[in-house]
Design a protein around this motif. Structure first.
Motif, short mmCIF file in Angstrom:
data_model
loop_
_atom_site.label_atom_id
_atom_site.label_comp_id
_atom_site.label_asym_id
_atom_site.label_seq_id
_atom_site.Cartn_x
_atom_site.Cartn_y
_atom_site.Cartn_z
N UNK A 194 0.84 -1.19 0.00
CA UNK A 194 0.00 0.00 0.00
C UNK A 194 0.88 1.24 0.00
N UNK A 195 0.27 2.39 -0.33
CA UNK A 195 0.98 3.65 -0.20
C UNK A 195 0.95 4.08 1.27
N UNK A 196 2.02 4.76 1.69
CA UNK A 196 2.18 5.15 3.09
C UNK A 196 2.32 6.66 3.18
N UNK A 197 1.34 7.30 3.81
CA UNK A 197 1.38 8.74 4.02
C UNK A 197 2.40 9.04 5.11
N UNK A 198 3.59 9.50 4.71
CA UNK A 198 4.63 9.71 5.71
C UNK A 198 4.45 11.02 6.47
N UNK A 199 3.52 11.84 6.06
CA UNK A 199 3.18 13.03 6.83
C UNK A 199 2.40 12.64 8.10
N UNK A 200 1.61 11.59 8.00
CA UNK A 200 0.81 11.13 9.13
C UNK A 200 1.33 9.83 9.73
N UNK A 201 2.49 9.37 9.25
CA UNK A 201 3.07 8.11 9.71
C UNK A 201 2.10 6.94 9.50
N UNK A 202 1.49 6.90 8.31
CA UNK A 202 0.62 5.79 7.97
C UNK A 202 1.34 4.46 8.11
N UNK A 203 0.71 3.48 8.74
CA UNK A 203 1.37 2.25 9.15
C UNK A 203 1.55 1.26 7.99
N UNK A 204 2.69 0.55 8.02
CA UNK A 204 2.91 -0.53 7.07
C UNK A 204 1.92 -1.65 7.37
N UNK A 205 1.29 -2.17 6.34
CA UNK A 205 0.29 -3.24 6.51
C UNK A 205 1.01 -4.59 6.41
N UNK A 206 1.59 -5.00 7.52
CA UNK A 206 2.44 -6.20 7.54
C UNK A 206 1.65 -7.48 7.31
N UNK A 207 0.33 -7.42 7.42
CA UNK A 207 -0.47 -8.64 7.23
C UNK A 207 -0.78 -8.91 5.76
N UNK A 208 -0.46 -7.96 4.88
CA UNK A 208 -0.75 -8.12 3.45
C UNK A 208 0.51 -8.57 2.73
N UNK A 209 0.76 -9.86 2.74
CA UNK A 209 2.02 -10.41 2.26
C UNK A 209 1.85 -11.05 0.88
N UNK A 210 2.69 -10.63 -0.04
CA UNK A 210 2.83 -11.27 -1.34
C UNK A 210 3.95 -12.28 -1.21
N UNK A 211 3.59 -13.58 -1.10
CA UNK A 211 4.60 -14.60 -0.82
C UNK A 211 5.64 -14.70 -1.94
N UNK A 212 5.21 -14.49 -3.17
CA UNK A 212 6.18 -14.56 -4.26
C UNK A 212 7.24 -13.49 -4.09
N UNK A 213 6.83 -12.26 -3.77
CA UNK A 213 7.80 -11.19 -3.57
C UNK A 213 8.61 -11.42 -2.31
N UNK A 214 7.96 -11.84 -1.26
CA UNK A 214 8.65 -12.07 0.01
C UNK A 214 9.82 -13.04 -0.14
N UNK A 215 9.55 -14.18 -0.77
CA UNK A 215 10.59 -15.19 -0.90
C UNK A 215 11.62 -14.80 -1.96
N UNK A 216 11.18 -14.06 -2.97
CA UNK A 216 12.13 -13.56 -3.97
C UNK A 216 13.13 -12.62 -3.31
N UNK A 217 12.65 -11.67 -2.50
CA UNK A 217 13.54 -10.72 -1.84
C UNK A 217 14.47 -11.43 -0.86
N UNK A 218 13.93 -12.35 -0.07
CA UNK A 218 14.78 -13.09 0.88
C UNK A 218 15.95 -13.75 0.15
N UNK A 219 15.63 -14.41 -0.96
CA UNK A 219 16.67 -15.12 -1.71
C UNK A 219 17.66 -14.16 -2.34
N UNK A 220 17.16 -13.05 -2.87
CA UNK A 220 18.03 -12.08 -3.52
C UNK A 220 18.99 -11.42 -2.53
N UNK A 221 18.53 -11.14 -1.31
CA UNK A 221 19.43 -10.58 -0.31
C UNK A 221 20.58 -11.55 -0.05
N UNK A 222 20.25 -12.83 0.13
CA UNK A 222 21.29 -13.83 0.37
C UNK A 222 22.24 -13.94 -0.83
#
Length: 461
Positions: free
Chosen positions: A339-367
């Protein structure tokens, strides 16, 4: 229990479970460390948005997760008290205090110390060009500000909540430099991401002097500087002499976001990549490469990775981590930038909305980025010729990358890389189920299969 806190705990549990792998052939990609300074990852977070509580203490509680992900540098968005007009973090009221909503200076000091215990650096966001219109300096030190022909303080770029600072005034220069020294001496920070470095009112000599001074403060722990500008742009080339360690690959990201999106042309992507490589040769510093940050995510109406890049967002993430430069992760990007995050109001990261394909892709790419010396920031890139115009292929040492920009699966053969035994680190067909490694033999007789908008990454054994 707080719903958002429960979401974060659920995410942490999912990461730990995924670290065990999907079964036969699985491998752990978490908790890796970079083989060199040139294999690091930087992570941008807004303290107020990163956790439900929005405090340093709560963010400190998430350091274990970031360490597991493999974050090396934490860039904290401005932590100073904010002006009330727009509540922008880039409209500071006091450069030697912290936003009371986040905690205290002591809390920040504890956060930095905890990050250091895990081997992570902490960079603060430094805003040298302007302060909030409500800042006490407006009445106490009017000489600190630039004025127009009528003697009125200036709103740079028409930003009505800030006034521009005057670097011709020695008192202002001394005060700003004292604040930089304060954060190094008081909280032991490791560097600064410097906002709006391209400002025409901040002299090159200012940056040259203060960067040289601060870097000399500790030979064992040199202070690093990231410039919020693309120094390779002819309009900014003067900044090349200032001593910044990194700049933004700004023009590259802009071209990808505004011109590329769902393109299926490998030639177009290669042209943009070649332009990035050529521009990088002309400057002294290293590059930070990125697909999003607070500006891209929220400003101009707000754009997530999906908004900017469509179905290319996964393969472009692979490109970000394997092509050149130091990759940036913006908070939430590791779960798909939900989601977009309004940094003027410190809009919260929606940690429950997980794209597993992206999550595991990023984990692997960092390694991958951490553990492969050939993915160091400035290591050479060699393109690999294929028989498919929708596929961009390249290698950096033993790392071999195939990206299918097309909207249909492809099977291709190529002979422009060394045949032999490889380990398949990433495959877009399977990565949503979790990271896994597969041993394969590649040669001219073995086809490489890619799904639509797919990718595969091999490392030669």
């Amino acid at each position: 229990m707080n719903k958002n806190l429960l979401s974060i705990l659920t995410l942490v549990a999912a990461l730990l479970l995924a670290a065990c792998g999907p079964g036969k052939g699985a491998f752990s990609v978490d908790g890796t460390k970079p083989v060199s300074q040139e294999n690091r990852i930087i992570y941008q977070l807004n303290v107020g948005a990163f956790t439900p509580e929005g405090t340093f203490k709560a963010a400190e509680g998430q350091l274990a997760r970031l360490d597991t992900l493999g974050v090396d540098i934490l860039w904290l968005m401005p932590i100073y008290p904010r002006g009330a007009m727009m509540h922008s973090p880039y409209a500071s009221m006091d450069f030697q205090q912290v936003n009371p909503a986040y905690g205290t200076v002591a809390d920040l000091k504890a956060f930095v110390a905890a990050a250091h215990e895990r081997g992570m650096k902490v960079w603060l966001d430094w805003v040298p060009n302007h302060v909030a219109v409500e800042n006490p300096w407006v009445t106490e030190h009017p000489e600190y500000f630039t004025k127009d022909s009528k003697g009125q303080m200036i709103h740079p770029h028409g930003w009505g909540d800030v006034y521009e600072l005057n670097y011709q005034d020695e008192g202002l220069v001394s005060t700003m430099n004292d604040a930089l020294r304060f954060w190094i001496n008081e909280c032991d920070v490791d560097g600064f991401r410097c906002d709006y470095v391209s400002s025409p009112t901040i002299p090159v000599s200012y940056w040259q002097n203060i960067i040289a001074e601060l870097k000399s403060m500790s030979a064992k722990r040199p202070i690093e500087f990231l410039s919020e500008t693309d120094i390779s742009n002819p309009e900014n080339i003067r900044i090349d002499s200032c001593g910044f360690d990194y700049d933004y690959a700004w023009d590259f990201q802009g071209a990808l976001a505004w011109k590329f999106k769902n393109s299926d042309s490998a030639d177009t992507l290669r042209m943009l990549c070649d332009k990035l490589l050529e521009a990088s040769k002309a400057i002294k510093n290293r590059r930070m490469v990125y697909l999003t940050n607070h500006d891209q995510n929220y400003n101009d109406g707000g754009h997530t990775l999906k908004d900017f890049y469509g179905d290319n967002r996964y393969l472009l993430t692979v490109l970000e981590f394997t092509f050149t430069g130091m990759p940036l992760l913006y908070q939430g990007q590791e779960i798909g930038d939900p989601d977009t995050l309004n940094y003027f109001t410190d809009g919260k990261v929606k940690w429950d909305r997980i794209d597993r394909k992206m999550q595991h892709t990023v984990r692997t790419l960092v390694a991958l980025h951490h553990t492969q010396p050939s993915l160091a920031a400035d290591a050479p890139v060699e393109y690999v010729a294929t028989d498919c115009p929708q596929v961009l292929a390249y290698q950096r040492g033993p790392v071999l990358v195939f990206l299918n920009l097309g909207t249909a699966p492809v099977t291709l053969r190529c002979d422009a890389f060394a045949a032999g035994k490889y380990t398949q680190w990433l495959n877009s067909k399977t990565i949503a189920d979790g990271p896994s490694a597969t041993d394969v033999t590649l040669d001219t007789e073995v086809p490489v299969e890619l799904d639509a908008k797919g990718f595969v990454v091999y490392v030669k054994q």
